[in-house]
Motif scaffolding. Structure first.
Motif, PDB file in Angstrom:
ATOM      1  N   ALA A 183      74.097  46.347  32.541  1.00  0.00           N
ATOM      2  CA  ALA A 183      74.680  46.502  31.211  1.00  0.00           C
ATOM      3  C   ALA A 183      75.291  47.875  31.019  1.00  0.00           C
ATOM      4  O   ALA A 183      76.124  48.073  30.140  1.00  0.00           O
ATOM      5  N   ASN A 184      74.884  48.858  31.837  1.00  0.00           N
ATOM      6  CA  ASN A 184      75.445  50.198  31.735  1.00  0.00           C
ATOM      7  C   ASN A 184      76.948  50.218  31.972  1.00  0.00           C
ATOM      8  O   ASN A 184      77.631  51.147  31.566  1.00  0.00           O
ATOM      9  N   LEU A 185      77.469  49.236  32.682  1.00  0.00           N
ATOM     10  CA  LEU A 185      78.898  49.206  32.969  1.00  0.00           C
ATOM     11  C   LEU A 185      79.722  48.958  31.711  1.00  0.00           C
ATOM     12  O   LEU A 185      80.844  49.448  31.603  1.00  0.00           O
ATOM     13  N   ALA A 186      79.191  48.210  30.770  1.00  0.00           N
ATOM     14  CA  ALA A 186      79.960  47.781  29.597  1.00  0.00           C
ATOM     15  C   ALA A 186      79.855  48.786  28.453  1.00  0.00           C
ATOM     16  O   ALA A 186      79.541  48.433  27.317  1.00  0.00           O
ATOM     17  N   THR A 187      80.132  50.063  28.747  1.00  0.00           N
ATOM     18  CA  THR A 187      80.052  51.113  27.734  1.00  0.00           C
ATOM     19  C   THR A 187      81.296  51.987  27.791  1.00  0.00           C
ATOM     20  O   THR A 187      81.963  52.084  28.823  1.00  0.00           O
ATOM     21  N   ALA A 188      81.576  52.663  26.680  1.00  0.00           N
ATOM     22  CA  ALA A 188      82.700  53.599  26.639  1.00  0.00           C
ATOM     23  C   ALA A 188      82.450  54.768  27.577  1.00  0.00           C
ATOM     24  O   ALA A 188      83.382  55.260  28.232  1.00  0.00           O
ATOM     25  N   ALA A 189      81.191  55.221  27.673  1.00  0.00           N
ATOM     26  CA  ALA A 189      80.873  56.352  28.535  1.00  0.00           C
ATOM     27  C   ALA A 189      81.164  56.024  29.996  1.00  0.00           C
ATOM     28  O   ALA A 189      81.657  56.875  30.750  1.00  0.00           O
ATOM     29  N   GLN A 190      80.859  54.800  30.403  1.00  0.00           N
ATOM     30  CA  GLN A 190      81.090  54.405  31.792  1.00  0.00           C
ATOM     31  C   GLN A 190      82.589  54.363  32.093  1.00  0.00           C
ATOM     32  O   GLN A 190      83.009  54.650  33.205  1.00  0.00           O
TER      33      GLN A 190
ATOM     34  N   SER B 162      83.539  44.737  27.605  1.00  0.00           N
ATOM     35  CA  SER B 162      82.802  43.537  28.007  1.00  0.00           C
ATOM     36  C   SER B 162      83.355  42.913  29.285  1.00  0.00           C
ATOM     37  O   SER B 162      82.703  42.062  29.895  1.00  0.00           O
ATOM     38  N   ASN B 163      84.545  43.350  29.719  1.00  0.00           N
ATOM     39  CA  ASN B 163      85.133  42.797  30.945  1.00  0.00           C
ATOM     40  C   ASN B 163      84.331  43.142  32.197  1.00  0.00           C
ATOM     41  O   ASN B 163      84.546  42.545  33.257  1.00  0.00           O
ATOM     42  N   VAL B 164      83.421  44.125  32.087  1.00  0.00           N
ATOM     43  CA  VAL B 164      82.587  44.465  33.238  1.00  0.00           C
ATOM     44  C   VAL B 164      81.103  44.268  32.923  1.00  0.00           C
ATOM     45  O   VAL B 164      80.241  44.848  33.590  1.00  0.00           O
ATOM     46  N   ASP B 165      80.828  43.457  31.934  1.00  0.00           N
ATOM     47  CA  ASP B 165      79.429  43.165  31.585  1.00  0.00           C
ATOM     48  C   ASP B 165      78.892  42.126  32.565  1.00  0.00           C
ATOM     49  O   ASP B 165      79.223  40.945  32.486  1.00  0.00           O
ATOM     50  N   THR B 166      78.065  42.571  33.488  1.00  0.00           N
ATOM     51  CA  THR B 166      77.552  41.686  34.540  1.00  0.00           C
ATOM     52  C   THR B 166      76.221  41.041  34.173  1.00  0.00           C
ATOM     53  O   THR B 166      75.505  40.554  35.054  1.00  0.00           O
ATOM     54  N   SER B 167      75.892  41.031  32.888  1.00  0.00           N
ATOM     55  CA  SER B 167      74.627  40.417  32.482  1.00  0.00           C
ATOM     56  C   SER B 167      74.756  38.902  32.299  1.00  0.00           C
ATOM     57  O   SER B 167      73.760  38.216  32.101  1.00  0.00           O
ATOM     58  N   GLY B 168      75.983  38.382  32.357  1.00  0.00           N
ATOM     59  CA  GLY B 168      76.187  36.932  32.238  1.00  0.00           C
ATOM     60  C   GLY B 168      76.208  36.267  33.611  1.00  0.00           C
ATOM     61  O   GLY B 168      75.671  36.799  34.592  1.00  0.00           O
ATOM     62  N   TYR B 169      76.862  35.113  33.693  1.00  0.00           N
ATOM     63  CA  TYR B 169      76.893  34.350  34.937  1.00  0.00           C
ATOM     64  C   TYR B 169      78.245  34.399  35.645  1.00  0.00           C
ATOM     65  O   TYR B 169      78.380  33.911  36.767  1.00  0.00           O
TER      66      TYR B 169
ATOM     67  N   ARG C   4      77.187  53.169  49.088  1.00  0.00           N
ATOM     68  CA  ARG C   4      77.460  54.580  49.415  1.00  0.00           C
ATOM     69  C   ARG C   4      76.728  55.526  48.458  1.00  0.00           C
ATOM     70  O   ARG C   4      76.823  56.729  48.602  1.00  0.00           O
ATOM     71  N   GLN C   5      76.056  54.962  47.458  1.00  0.00           N
ATOM     72  CA  GLN C   5      75.315  55.734  46.450  1.00  0.00           C
ATOM     73  C   GLN C   5      76.242  56.710  45.705  1.00  0.00           C
ATOM     74  O   GLN C   5      75.902  57.871  45.470  1.00  0.00           O
ATOM     75  N   LEU C   6      77.415  56.217  45.338  1.00  0.00           N
ATOM     76  CA  LEU C   6      78.398  57.039  44.640  1.00  0.00           C
ATOM     77  C   LEU C   6      78.323  56.837  43.135  1.00  0.00           C
ATOM     78  O   LEU C   6      78.103  55.725  42.653  1.00  0.00           O
ATOM     79  N   VAL C   7      78.523  57.910  42.404  1.00  0.00           N
ATOM     80  CA  VAL C   7      78.740  57.810  40.960  1.00  0.00           C
ATOM     81  C   VAL C   7      80.195  57.391  40.764  1.00  0.00           C
ATOM     82  O   VAL C   7      81.091  57.881  41.455  1.00  0.00           O
ATOM     83  N   PHE C   8      80.458  56.503  39.842  1.00  0.00           N
ATOM     84  CA  PHE C   8      81.817  55.998  39.684  1.00  0.00           C
ATOM     85  C   PHE C   8      82.046  55.520  38.258  1.00  0.00           C
ATOM     86  O   PHE C   8      81.111  55.309  37.483  1.00  0.00           O
ATOM     87  N   SER C   9      83.321  55.353  37.947  1.00  0.00           N
ATOM     88  CA  SER C   9      83.756  54.703  36.712  1.00  0.00           C
ATOM     89  C   SER C   9      84.559  53.480  37.129  1.00  0.00           C
ATOM     90  O   SER C   9      85.331  53.539  38.082  1.00  0.00           O
ATOM     91  N   CYS C  10      84.347  52.344  36.452  1.00  0.00           N
ATOM     92  CA  CYS C  10      85.071  51.132  36.839  1.00  0.00           C
ATOM     93  C   CYS C  10      85.521  50.381  35.598  1.00  0.00           C
ATOM     94  O   CYS C  10      84.969  50.555  34.505  1.00  0.00           O
ATOM     95  N   ALA C  11      86.526  49.537  35.762  1.00  0.00           N
ATOM     96  CA  ALA C  11      87.048  48.755  34.635  1.00  0.00           C
ATOM     97  C   ALA C  11      87.758  47.521  35.172  1.00  0.00           C
ATOM     98  O   ALA C  11      88.177  47.480  36.344  1.00  0.00           O
ATOM     99  N   ARG C  12      87.895  46.538  34.309  1.00  0.00           N
ATOM    100  CA  ARG C  12      88.627  45.312  34.645  1.00  0.00           C
ATOM    101  C   ARG C  12      89.550  44.972  33.485  1.00  0.00           C
ATOM    102  O   ARG C  12      89.180  45.120  32.317  1.00  0.00           O
ATOM    103  N   GLY C  13      90.771  44.549  33.807  1.00  0.00           N
ATOM    104  CA  GLY C  13      91.726  44.188  32.767  1.00  0.00           C
ATOM    105  C   GLY C  13      92.130  45.359  31.889  1.00  0.00           C
ATOM    106  O   GLY C  13      92.131  45.249  30.658  1.00  0.00           O
ATOM    107  N   VAL C  14      92.489  46.499  32.519  1.00  0.00           N
ATOM    108  CA  VAL C  14      92.865  47.700  31.765  1.00  0.00           C
ATOM    109  C   VAL C  14      94.342  47.635  31.387  1.00  0.00           C
ATOM    110  O   VAL C  14      95.202  47.502  32.256  1.00  0.00           O
TER     111      VAL C  14
END
Length: 336
Positions: A94-101, A121-128, A235-245
């Motif tokens: 759920a951490n992915l679906a935030t403005a900070a991320q 919500s485009n990167v909210d992986t808590s669903g199916y 790779r244990q990298l810190v990153f920012s990601c998005a879908r449908g930007v």
């Protein structure tokens, strides 16, 4: 000849007799006349004293700076900076679906005068959706026809479809029926029934818009995102990601980036996902890549309609990297 300097106005002039007082030629103030040799010697003494004072001050400042640097170094050794913990971990999707991320990508685009609009919500992986997409993508050779038929049924406004499995071997029948049953249990189908004797799967489509979008192409975006996240997390990298930007350039051109990630300390990775015709858009993507300033190996066109050989040929022809759906994970692992 003897000289004098006026203490009132600073005027300097000559005078015939040393040791006397004369009025200043400029302001008429009384000035003492000095022998030229005596006057110059006094100037040299003052100059030498000033130079010694300046050198002493410089030496004092250098000593202070060295002491401060030594103290700072000792502090750094005693209290080393902490390595930032990855906020994007499999345990907390759920951490992915935030403005900070999303902030890393937003700031990177802003530095290029590009405005970004995100749907977190485009990167909210808590669903199916993500789970289903990864199943479909990793076995696309087997499940590709199912995806195409479901997408076609949606486009034609059909409410369902039948899958005839009479010509499939037992292993494929089991895999297909298991997948359909799972998708039904996850509400991606409204109804699922397998007539074992006839070897026919009967499916009713889910009318929810997000499910329709999933089968019409969003599943490939989810698949690309999940494969990219898996490599980044390995790779244990810190990153920012998005879908449908949605990105807005200074000249008001608007584009959409299907999947984008910004690993810490690396250049961005952009994946455009094509589950249908893409050839007419090649020039558009070449121009978009150049405007974003992303190197070709990190601007990827992932297509379900090309083989590995075709992907290699297209990559040689254009300033883009083309990959088949099977080749995507390997390519991502090579650039992260």
């Amino acid at each position: 000849m003897p000289v004098y300097r006026c203490n009132q106005c600073g005027h300097v002039s000559e005078s015939p007799v040393a040791g006397t007082q004369v009025p200043c030629a400029a302001c008429q103030a009384h000035c003492t006349v000095y022998d030229t040799t005596f006057y110059i010697s006094k100037l040299i003494e003052r100059y030498a004293a000033a130079v010694r004072e300046i050198k002493a001050l410089k030496a004092e400042n250098t000593t202070i700076s060295e002491a401060e640097a030594e103290a700072a170094s000792s502090s750094a050794i005693a209290n080393p900076p902490k390595t930032p913990e990855p906020v994007n971990s499999p345990e907390s999707p759920a951490n992915l679906a935030t403005a900070a991320q999303h902030a890393g990508i937003e700031q990177w685009l802003k530095s290029r005068q590009i405005e970004a609009q995100f749907d977190h919500s485009n990167v909210d992986t808590s669903g199916y959706f993500d789970e289903a997409a990864q199943q479909l993508g990793r076995s696309y050779d087997l499940f590709g026809e199912l995806i195409q038929r479901v997408a076609y049924a949606y486009r034609k406004s059909h409410t369902g479809l039948n899958l005839d499995l009479t010509h499939s071997d037992q292993k494929d029948i089991q895999a297909l029926t298991t997948l359909c049953r799972q998708l039904y249990s996850h509400t991606l189908f409204a109804r699922y029934h397998y007539q074992k004797a006839e070897k026919v799967v009967r499916l009713s489509l889910q009318p929810a818009p997000k499910v329709r979008q999933f089968f019409e192409g969003a599943w490939l975006e989810w698949y690309a995102l999940l494969e990219l996240l898996e490599v980044l997390q390995q790779r244990q990298l810190v990153f920012s990601c998005a879908r449908g930007v949605k990105v807005l350039f200074p000249n008001e051109d608007v584009h959409e980036l299907d999947v984008v990630a910004l690993p810490h300390g690396q250049a961005p990775i952009c994946i455009e996902c094509k589950s249908g015709e893409f050839r007419r858009d090649i020039d558009k993507y070449q121009r978009l890549r150049k405007r974003l300033g992303i190197e070709r190996s990190r601007f990827v066109i992932c297509s379900t309609d090309i083989t590995d050989e075709q992907a290699s040929s297209l990559s040689a022809m254009y300033d883009l990297t083309f990959v088949s759906i099977a080749l995507l994970p390997r390519h991502l692992a090579s650039i992260v």
